[in-house]
Design a protein around this motif. Structure first.
Motif, PDB file in Angstrom:
ATOM      1  N   PHE A 135      34.353  46.095 -74.663  1.00 31.74           N
ATOM      2  CA  PHE A 135      33.020  45.917 -74.525  1.00 31.74           C
ATOM      3  C   PHE A 135      32.188  47.026 -75.561  1.00 31.74           C
ATOM      4  N   GLY A 136      32.836  47.823 -76.288  1.00 34.48           N
ATOM      5  CA  GLY A 136      32.200  48.723 -77.209  1.00 34.48           C
ATOM      6  C   GLY A 136      31.806  50.139 -76.212  1.00 34.48           C
ATOM      7  N   VAL A 137      30.667  50.363 -76.822  1.00 32.52           N
ATOM      8  CA  VAL A 137      29.988  51.551 -76.412  1.00 32.52           C
ATOM      9  C   VAL A 137      29.584  51.447 -74.825  1.00 32.52           C
ATOM     10  N   ILE A 138      29.075  50.290 -74.395  1.00 34.07           N
ATOM     11  CA  ILE A 138      28.666  50.311 -72.861  1.00 34.07           C
ATOM     12  C   ILE A 138      29.975  50.240 -72.218  1.00 34.07           C
ATOM     13  N   GLY A 139      31.157  49.712 -72.712  1.00 31.61           N
ATOM     14  CA  GLY A 139      32.517  49.739 -72.056  1.00 31.61           C
ATOM     15  C   GLY A 139      32.835  51.515 -71.896  1.00 31.61           C
ATOM     16  N   ALA A 140      32.741  52.050 -72.882  1.00 35.76           N
ATOM     17  CA  ALA A 140      33.373  53.551 -72.880  1.00 35.76           C
ATOM     18  C   ALA A 140      32.505  54.387 -71.844  1.00 35.76           C
ATOM     19  N   ALA A 141      31.060  54.209 -71.763  1.00 32.76           N
ATOM     20  CA  ALA A 141      30.208  54.870 -70.920  1.00 32.76           C
ATOM     21  C   ALA A 141      30.602  54.504 -69.465  1.00 32.76           C
ATOM     22  N   THR A 142      31.009  53.137 -69.165  1.00 37.91           N
ATOM     23  CA  THR A 142      31.365  52.705 -67.709  1.00 37.91           C
ATOM     24  C   THR A 142      32.664  53.187 -67.540  1.00 37.91           C
ATOM     25  N   GLY A 143      33.556  53.454 -68.179  1.00 36.37           N
ATOM     26  CA  GLY A 143      34.673  53.984 -68.149  1.00 36.37           C
ATOM     27  C   GLY A 143      34.696  55.725 -67.703  1.00 36.37           C
ATOM     28  N   MET A 144      33.735  56.107 -68.422  1.00 39.92           N
ATOM     29  CA  MET A 144      33.387  57.532 -68.015  1.00 39.92           C
ATOM     30  C   MET A 144      32.947  57.732 -66.729  1.00 39.92           C
ATOM     31  N   ALA A 145      32.011  56.879 -66.211  1.00 41.24           N
ATOM     32  CA  ALA A 145      31.383  56.840 -65.053  1.00 41.24           C
ATOM     33  C   ALA A 145      32.440  56.598 -63.880  1.00 41.24           C
ATOM     34  N   LEU A 146      33.249  55.435 -64.090  1.00 39.29           N
ATOM     35  CA  LEU A 146      34.082  55.069 -62.880  1.00 39.29           C
ATOM     36  C   LEU A 146      35.309  56.398 -62.660  1.00 39.29           C
TER      37      LEU A 146
END
Length: 440
Positions: A401-412
């Motif tokens: 998912f690109g940048v939004i996917g990386a950010a979501t991974g950090m939050a989880l």
């Protein structure tokens, strides 16, 4: 060891009471409340100023950088951030927990200050060596870092000396002066259209060096380098756990963003860091407030040790919710112009990263509270699991998912880390309460 109490042992209530005023009269409950609230408020304001410094230097570089240049800029900025984390672990945090800063003999402050300086010298040499193998913006930024590292390490430690000596105004003066000097210099260059990533970092470093010279005059010289080994031996009960936690934090930053570069590319990473600019300032603030709790919580009851990080977590929640409200009403054209990127792409990333900042703040303050009660190994356990989860989730979601996917991974990943940190902290509190009940 006679009657000497280790920092993580239970301290009698008489030790933790506010000091008696100079006139010899015991302070009233109102005076104690005002004194405590005033001290903690000043510390919080200072941490806000320090986070503002981190925010302003990165914000100033955005309009004059491409996405890739900004990615490189933030990678070098993280060198100093990592140095501060490690310096606090081997010098500043043990100084607070062991109450060394409160000692009447000024010689007691020399070993931790010298330790902070020594680390800065080591980081500076490493930055210089890496710069020799690079070129362009990366080389120039690392050369600046090589000069700045020793000074900025001493400056950050001086802030914690102010906390430990119950003189947070000293820290306020240092950070406020640095922020004003850098902001004024950067604004002058920007108006003249002479700002660039390298000049931005150089001005940040130079103004920080000037603040360091003031810090040395206020808090004492850090030049007793021969006392570093003695300090490390003296604090051998605290430093290992603190240091491993800090190394996880510092190395984890690079591992996380290295994985983000792999998953999204350097341009994608630059976009992620642009979205993280206000988030970085918030996390510096929350982590700083948590670290400032060390001196406040050392030796206190298990109830206090749990209540304080809970209050900080509620504060972080309020700030993050307010940030979300601001984000959704910001004009898209204005933000696209300021960030030199499509705001419709970055807005959801910023919202996810605000959740990440809240979870990180809650988990970090729980780990700091565990440190204050002598449970220094809670942090390394939490960070081991959190880092593994973060790298795996960024790799999985970032490639999909690109940048939004990386950010979501950090939050989880920090949702998992915060949960484990709070379980560890409250478990220790329950055990301490049970032991106290048995003793009674």
């Amino acid at each position: 060891m006679g009657n000497l109490k280790l920092p993580f042992e239970k301290v009698p209530k008489a030790v933790t009471k506010p000091p008696t005023p100079v006139d010899g009269r015991a302070p009233s409950w109102f005076r104690r409340l005002v004194d405590r609230a005033g001290y903690q408020s000043l510390v919080t304001v200072d941490q806000l100023l320090f986070s503002a410094i981190a925010f302003v230097v990165q914000a100033a570089a955005i309009p004059v950088s491409t996405d890739a240049e900004y990615g490189i800029f933030t990678l070098v900025v993280m060198v100093q951030t990592g140095q501060w984390y490690i310096g606090r672990a081997i010098a500043s945090e043990p100084m607070l927990v062991s109450r060394t800063a409160a000692a009447t003999d000024p010689k007691a402050l020399r070993p931790p200050a010298a330790t902070a300086l020594t680390l800065g010298l080591v980081i500076g040499v490493c930055s210089l060596l890496v710069a020799l193998f690079l070129d362009g913006t990366a080389r120039d930024l690392l050369l600046i870092q090589a000069v700045a590292s020793p000074f900025l390490g001493v400056l950050d430690h001086a802030r914690y000396v102010g906390y430990g000596k119950q003189r947070p105004l000293v820290s306020l003066v240092l950070d406020g002066g640095w922020l004003l000097a850098f902001a004024a210099t950067a604004a002058t260059f920007a108006l003249a259209d002479h700002l660039s990533p390298t000049r931005t970092y150089a001005m940040w470093a130079i103004t920080g060096i000037l603040a360091t010279l003031v810090a040395v005059a206020l808090t004492g010289g850090p030049f007793s380098l021969g006392s570093v080994v003695g300090w490390i031996k003296e604090q051998r009960k605290l430093i290992p756990g603190f240091l491993i936690d800090a190394l996880y934090l510092a190395a984890g930053i690079y591992a996380t963003f290295g994985m983000a570069i792999w998953a999204t590319g350097l341009d994608g990473y630059g976009l992620l860091r642009k979205a993280m600019t206000p988030i970085t300032a918030m996390t510096v603030l929350f982590v700083g407030i948590g670290n400032a709790l060390l001196a406040h919580l050392a030796g206190r009851s298990a109830k206090d040790v749990v209540r304080a990080p809970a209050i900080v977590s509620l504060l972080a929640a309020g700030v993050c919710v307010a940030g979300m409200l601001v984000v959704v009403v910001l004009p898209a054209d204005l933000m696209s112009g300021l960030l030199k990127a499509d705001w419709s792409t970055l807005e959801p990333v910023v919202l996810v990263l605000l959740v990440y900042a809240l979870l990180l703040a809650s988990g970090q303050t729980a780990m700091v509270a565990a440190k204050a009660s002598g449970q220094a190994w809670v942090g390394p356990r939490v960070r081991t699991i959190q880092l593994v989860c973060e790298l795996a989730l960024i790799a999985l979601l970032g490639t999909q998912f690109g940048v939004i996917g990386a950010a979501t991974g950090m939050a989880l990943a920090w949702a998992i880390g915060a949960a484990i940190a709070w379980i560890g902290l409250t478990r220790h509190a329950r055990a301490d309460n049970a032991a106290s009940a048995t003793t009674d």
